[in-house]
Design a protein around this motif. Sequence first.
Motif, PDB file in Angstrom:
ATOM      1  N   LEU A 190       0.872  -1.169   0.000  1.00  0.00           N
ATOM      2  CA  LEU A 190       0.000   0.000   0.000  1.00  0.00           C
ATOM      3  C   LEU A 190       0.908   1.216   0.000  1.00  0.00           C
ATOM      4  CD1 LEU A 190      -2.635  -1.124   2.664  1.00  0.00           C
ATOM      5  CD2 LEU A 190      -2.751  -1.363   0.177  1.00  0.00           C
ATOM      6  N   SER A 244      -7.849   6.958   4.256  1.00  0.00           N
ATOM      7  CA  SER A 244      -8.488   7.474   3.038  1.00  0.00           C
ATOM      8  C   SER A 244      -7.470   8.037   2.044  1.00  0.00           C
ATOM      9  CB  SER A 244      -9.505   8.562   3.394  1.00  0.00           C
ATOM     10  OG  SER A 244      -8.892   9.606   4.128  1.00  0.00           O
ATOM     11  N   ASP A 245      -6.236   8.250   2.486  1.00  0.00           N
ATOM     12  CA  ASP A 245      -5.188   8.744   1.593  1.00  0.00           C
ATOM     13  C   ASP A 245      -4.554   7.623   0.768  1.00  0.00           C
ATOM     14  OD1 ASP A 245      -5.255  11.518   2.374  1.00  0.00           O
ATOM     15  OD2 ASP A 245      -4.353  10.898   4.263  1.00  0.00           O
ATOM     16  N   ILE A 246      -4.896   6.383   1.072  1.00  0.00           N
ATOM     17  CA  ILE A 246      -4.326   5.232   0.364  1.00  0.00           C
ATOM     18  C   ILE A 246      -5.324   4.723  -0.676  1.00  0.00           C
ATOM     19  CG2 ILE A 246      -3.535   2.844   0.579  1.00  0.00           C
ATOM     20  CD1 ILE A 246      -2.505   3.493   3.333  1.00  0.00           C
ATOM     21  N   THR A 247      -4.859   4.537  -1.900  1.00  0.00           N
ATOM     22  CA  THR A 247      -5.698   3.985  -2.967  1.00  0.00           C
ATOM     23  C   THR A 247      -5.648   2.468  -2.926  1.00  0.00           C
ATOM     24  OG1 THR A 247      -5.261   5.909  -4.378  1.00  0.00           O
ATOM     25  CG2 THR A 247      -6.111   3.915  -5.442  1.00  0.00           C
ATOM     26  N   LEU A 248      -6.811   1.853  -2.760  1.00  0.00           N
ATOM     27  CA  LEU A 248      -6.897   0.392  -2.692  1.00  0.00           C
ATOM     28  C   LEU A 248      -7.323  -0.180  -4.042  1.00  0.00           C
ATOM     29  CD1 LEU A 248      -8.749  -0.072   0.733  1.00  0.00           C
ATOM     30  CD2 LEU A 248      -6.318  -0.410   0.270  1.00  0.00           C
ATOM     31  N   ASP A 308     -11.817   6.713   9.967  1.00  0.00           N
ATOM     32  CA  ASP A 308     -10.728   6.936   9.006  1.00  0.00           C
ATOM     33  C   ASP A 308      -9.438   6.997   9.817  1.00  0.00           C
ATOM     34  OD1 ASP A 308      -9.305   7.422   6.739  1.00  0.00           O
ATOM     35  OD2 ASP A 308      -9.922   9.518   6.530  1.00  0.00           O
ATOM     36  N   LYS A 310      -9.613  -2.065  -6.764  1.00  0.00           N
ATOM     37  CA  LYS A 310     -11.058  -2.003  -6.945  1.00  0.00           C
ATOM     38  C   LYS A 310     -11.741  -3.122  -6.170  1.00  0.00           C
ATOM     39  CE  LYS A 310     -14.632  -1.739 -10.526  1.00  0.00           C
ATOM     40  NZ  LYS A 310     -14.914  -1.788 -11.985  1.00  0.00           N
ATOM     41  N   SER A 326     -11.317  -3.085   0.625  1.00  0.00           N
ATOM     42  CA  SER A 326     -11.634  -2.135   1.691  1.00  0.00           C
ATOM     43  C   SER A 326     -10.852  -2.494   2.944  1.00  0.00           C
ATOM     44  CB  SER A 326     -13.134  -2.149   1.996  1.00  0.00           C
ATOM     45  OG  SER A 326     -13.532  -3.431   2.462  1.00  0.00           O
TER      46      SER A 326
END
Length: 204
Positions: free
Chosen positions: A145, A161-165, A177, A167, A170
């Motif tokens: 991550l 919420s600053d990390i892109t997971l 958060d 598709k 979760s």
Amino acid sequence: MAEIILNVDVREGVGTGSARAVRRSGAVPGILYGGDKAPVSISVNEKDFRKSLYTGKLLGHLVTLKYGEETQPVIAKTVQFDPVSDRPLHFDLMRVDAKAPLKIEIAVHFKNADEAPFSRAGGMLEVVRHSVEILVAADKIPEELVVDLKGREIGETIRMSDITLPKGASATITDRDFVIATIKNSAAGQSDAGDTTAEAETEA
């Protein structure tokens, strides 16, 4: 599908004596478990196992287990090493459905710290979580991550919420958060600021 294929043999014996015999033969003993089936004692050629380990894509990633003509997706959960020689002594594989979600811990890596404003201002990154547990399909498990620190200032807080997971993935903690890291003044930076103020007062 997985990039790594482990060709395994099913071993009859269990226990310490059986495991030692497997190692003497040049293989690494392991256990396959999970799903609705009973655990199975297996082994893998040690040289092949080491090659898979060195890729960095074995532990915590989707792997294809192959036994004869049969194949199935598994997750390599743990590997035990000899504390002196660092030789792999035992491993655990968990059966999974490649498309079904599972809970897994993924390491958090930070990049571009040297280019961030907080770094130039003498700030420091204080990591609260070095890894995060996420719910993700087995064939979508990310290697890491990533948090991009570019543009970050002293006093900022980095949250989940600053990390892109991937598709459909979760975090397993859903009620808040939560904090991943904070950016603070370093002790050296605070000391330099104090010295500068003292010098200004002396000159005045």
